[in-house]
Enzyme design. Sequence first.
Site, PDB file in Angstrom:
ATOM      1  N   HIS A 114       0.853  -1.180   0.000  1.00  0.00           N
ATOM      2  CA  HIS A 114       0.000   0.000   0.000  1.00  0.00           C
ATOM      3  C   HIS A 114       0.891   1.232   0.000  1.00  0.00           C
ATOM      4  O   HIS A 114       1.748   1.410   0.875  1.00  0.00           O
ATOM      5  CB  HIS A 114      -0.932  -0.017   1.205  1.00  0.00           C
ATOM      6  N   ALA A 115       0.686   2.077  -0.982  1.00  0.00           N
ATOM      7  CA  ALA A 115       1.659   3.112  -1.337  1.00  0.00           C
ATOM      8  C   ALA A 115       1.990   4.052  -0.194  1.00  0.00           C
ATOM      9  O   ALA A 115       3.151   4.458  -0.038  1.00  0.00           O
ATOM     10  CB  ALA A 115       1.120   3.907  -2.535  1.00  0.00           C
ATOM     11  N   HIS A 171       3.233  -3.952   6.611  1.00  0.00           N
ATOM     12  CA  HIS A 171       2.285  -2.852   6.436  1.00  0.00           C
ATOM     13  C   HIS A 171       2.400  -1.877   7.607  1.00  0.00           C
ATOM     14  O   HIS A 171       3.179  -2.070   8.529  1.00  0.00           O
ATOM     15  CB  HIS A 171       0.850  -3.385   6.373  1.00  0.00           C
ATOM     16  N   GLU A 188       1.726  -5.275  10.972  1.00  0.00           N
ATOM     17  CA  GLU A 188       1.367  -3.858  10.909  1.00  0.00           C
ATOM     18  C   GLU A 188       2.287  -3.099  11.855  1.00  0.00           C
ATOM     19  O   GLU A 188       2.273  -3.327  13.060  1.00  0.00           O
ATOM     20  CB  GLU A 188      -0.095  -3.661  11.330  1.00  0.00           C
TER      21      GLU A 188
END
Length: 425
Positions: free
Chosen positions: A182-183, A313, A389
């Site tokens: 995810h950018a 992430h 995460e």
Amino acid sequence: MKLNNLATFLLVVPLALASAVPKERKQTYNGYKTYKIATHNNPAEVRAKIAKFAAIPFNTRDDVHLDVAVPPEEIAAFEALGLETTVLSEDLGADIAEEGPLVAYESPVGVQAIPSLTWFNNYHAYADHITFFNDLQAAFPTQSEIFTVGKSFQGRDIFGIHIWGSGGKGSKPAIYFHGTVHAREWISAKVVEYLTYNLLTQYTNDTAVKAIRDAYDFYILPVVNPDGFVYSQTTTRLWRKNRQTRSGSTCVGTDINRNWPYKWELTGGASTDRCSETYKGLAAGDTPENQALVAFTQKLKNGKGIKFYVDWHSYGQYILLPYGYDCNARASNHAAQNTLAKNLAAEIQKSYGTRFTYGPSCSTLYKTTGSAPDYLTDVGGATYAWTIELRPTSSSSNGFVLPATQILPASIEQWNGLKYLLANI
């Protein structure tokens, strides 16, 4: 990846509009104020009240609260609604400014010179990430190589580095890492790069690292969504998806981590709305990025196999185990995975006191379909396939926007945890 809690500060109207109508000038969020709105198990009523505002709530789980970012010209009217709110951030633009500028990288001087650790003091432009990896590999030419798995939608290389130990190239089971799926999750690239840096530089002076390197081959891809990453740096800081366009729609981008060809067809864990941040695509595996990653994953499976996979992430500080597609499903080796995750969380905490929550992805966080760890577990044959995460916590006002001063602490605690983990899997 994180979509609940403070995620709406990333999903305000300018970002939503950027999904539908790509903008070339850089988006700013100066003066946007972020709120947590208590919903008391009635989110529909709250959503109806704020529907007229240019602030789009976006929570996967909204029974307790909705999080929104409100543009400055609408703050007074929004507060006049009298909703039960908590201010998470007074100025989203100021939060973004705390990341600091993208600092130019300078290659080390000399043959096989090792890049400086100052790389981890700042964020850098995408082109510098490529140069950094090339420089790092060049310092260890007999122990590593740069590889590409394919091209992004806009034609950029999806690159990685392969690292091996005394057994020689490709002789051991794979440890396989993905970063920046995810950018906007810039810290994931930095952490993956710090792990890479230490795996290479500590091999001859840390017996634990030598044992790990001699037991596994490492395949590390720091930026698997290069188009989105570049866009997040040049145009819309909070961009999430890739930059794929589709015929008949002005909406741009597909969530690569909802596009893997496993349990993609299930409902409730991704969106069919082309403007959504979790848009799954028209068919399983129909993004060029995912097609390249699937092919490479199968190559590793058919080689020496995959021992451990991590999709890195941010944010929320979670260690997420299979599965995302079903909150009742558990991997066949779930008990062992849960113990490892518990011990990993304890090791991470030793560095700076940072606490990580662990457990199956769906039941611990939220449902996801077409995700990488589920594919790696049931199709890719990985013994362990997790999502981690990173910082900050899910209650932070910063969210995906992590100050540069936290790059090294976030990286060091993961490195210390990883050394424990890889010695015990």
